[in-house]
Design an enzyme around this catalytic site. Sequence first.
Site, PDB file in Angstrom:
ATOM      1  N   GLY A  88       0.799  -1.227   0.000  1.00  0.00           N
ATOM      2  CA  GLY A  88       0.000   0.000   0.000  1.00  0.00           C
ATOM      3  C   GLY A  88       0.828   1.271   0.000  1.00  0.00           C
ATOM      4  CB  SER A  89      -0.051   4.694   1.147  1.00  0.00           C
ATOM      5  OG  SER A  89       0.672   5.870   1.437  1.00  0.00           O
ATOM      6  CB  THR A  90       5.566   4.918   0.388  1.00  0.00           C
ATOM      7  OG1 THR A  90       5.255   6.258   0.034  1.00  0.00           O
ATOM      8  CG2 THR A  90       5.652   4.059  -0.839  1.00  0.00           C
TER       9      THR A  90
END
Lengths: 386, 120
Positions: free
Chosen positions: B54-56
């Site tokens: 997912g999002s960093t």
Amino acid sequence: MYLTKEEEKILDGELGEGYQKLMKILVKIGDIYNADRLIPIKSAQISGVSYNTIGEHGLHFLKSLGDVKVKVPTTLNPLAFDERYLKELDVDENLHRKQMEIIERYSEMGIKTTATCTPYYYDNIPKFGDHIAWAESSAVIYANSIIGARTNREGAVTALASAIIGKTPNYGLHIEENRRATHIINISFDLKEEDYPLLGLVIGKKINGIPYLRIRGSEDDFKLMGAAMAASGSISLYHIENFTLEYKNAITDEIEKLTIEKEEVESLKKDIDVDLVAIGCPHVSPKELERIAKFLKDKKKRRDVELWIFAAKSVWEKHKEYVKIIENFGGKVMIDTCVVVSNAGKIFHKIGTTSGKAALYLSKKKFGGAEVKVSDIYTLLRSVIE
Amino acid sequence: MILKGRVIVEGEAIGEVIKFNKPIVVLGDVDERNGKILGKDIKGKIVVFPRGAGSTVGSYTIYGLKFYGNEPKGFVLEEAETIVAAGVIMANIPTVDKIDISKIQDGSKLKIKNGTVEIL
């Protein structure tokens, strides 16, 4: 991974704990991905800016780094609001205060605090072949594909570490051989302007690699296609025959072939009446802003549909004549924020946009769960005029 | 049984295993304020999962576990990608990767020591 004496010293803490911690992150990432060394970068683009996502703990981490400064020109991703529109964007006092603290902290590090996902128009312009460390997947894919700069899809923290150390581990898309195409994508139909972002969503879901396309379009069409590819999957580079800068050496013998049928793109189209038209995910180009303004000139806005355009502050500043036309029409041109990271998706429930990326996010519950229609600029603008 | 892996963050820890068989979408699945991952308490445990996804921005979430005093004693992974690797270094939580996690049972007791994982 090989480290120079100077790099070893930073890792040993000679410049203080902040630098040491960030160097540790780069060295470990380098080891994980088998990088041979660190290479200097020309610029960085940092995500992890919105207080809504990094929270109190993110702010604490940024403060804990102490007196660190960036080594290379560095820009920031959009934040939760445009300060001029706090009420319209439903921003409470706490969010406002905390967000400004984060921006202040980045500013102290020497980062340019214009907040945009399209730094490549005016604020942070890489050149062909430049090694850079960018986060923000839509900017990564644009910089790699359209500009021919070299960046991996950096994370919020690895991009910050690279900005401050001025280097990135040498692996992935920094290495020439890794930039060749993995798939030739055959499109079995003629593309219209509204199709590019949807095509991007389809390709991103189907492949995890580097697509090679034989299609025609404008930089803006490909910007929307690339952003969607990077959002629905993890593509960071594509090649377009006779258009992008590295297509000539992109094809190898071991390439897979894949056909996308018209139906796959058509099935993503929706016919709904919208209450907001949002254009600018990624932020609008000067050309897109011009097209919007010229279309709206002397037209009258419907009362029941809002028009919000999202732009980099620099694009807004340099093209005030277009901004004025859009504002006279009754639309808003917002800067430093976007339809995804602001509360827009929670305020409006039926949204029209040119962006496949925005459609993907806004339809998720976390971002408000709106119904989203993706179409081209003129079709969307027609739904805002009387 | 002793499994050999790779050190991401050095350190020694003994604790009960909380295991997830699927990649963890860090920004979303991890509740840093309450010390839970997908609803399970992880404070003071040893958390085992294949990799982050997912999002960093998820690296900040792992730091958040430490910030709110809800961090596990350690992480054991198949592969530490960018999100988790940066996060555990920021938070200084002992972490080992390159481990075949199919050999580890949920609820068992583990000892992490630098690059090794011992099933007790």
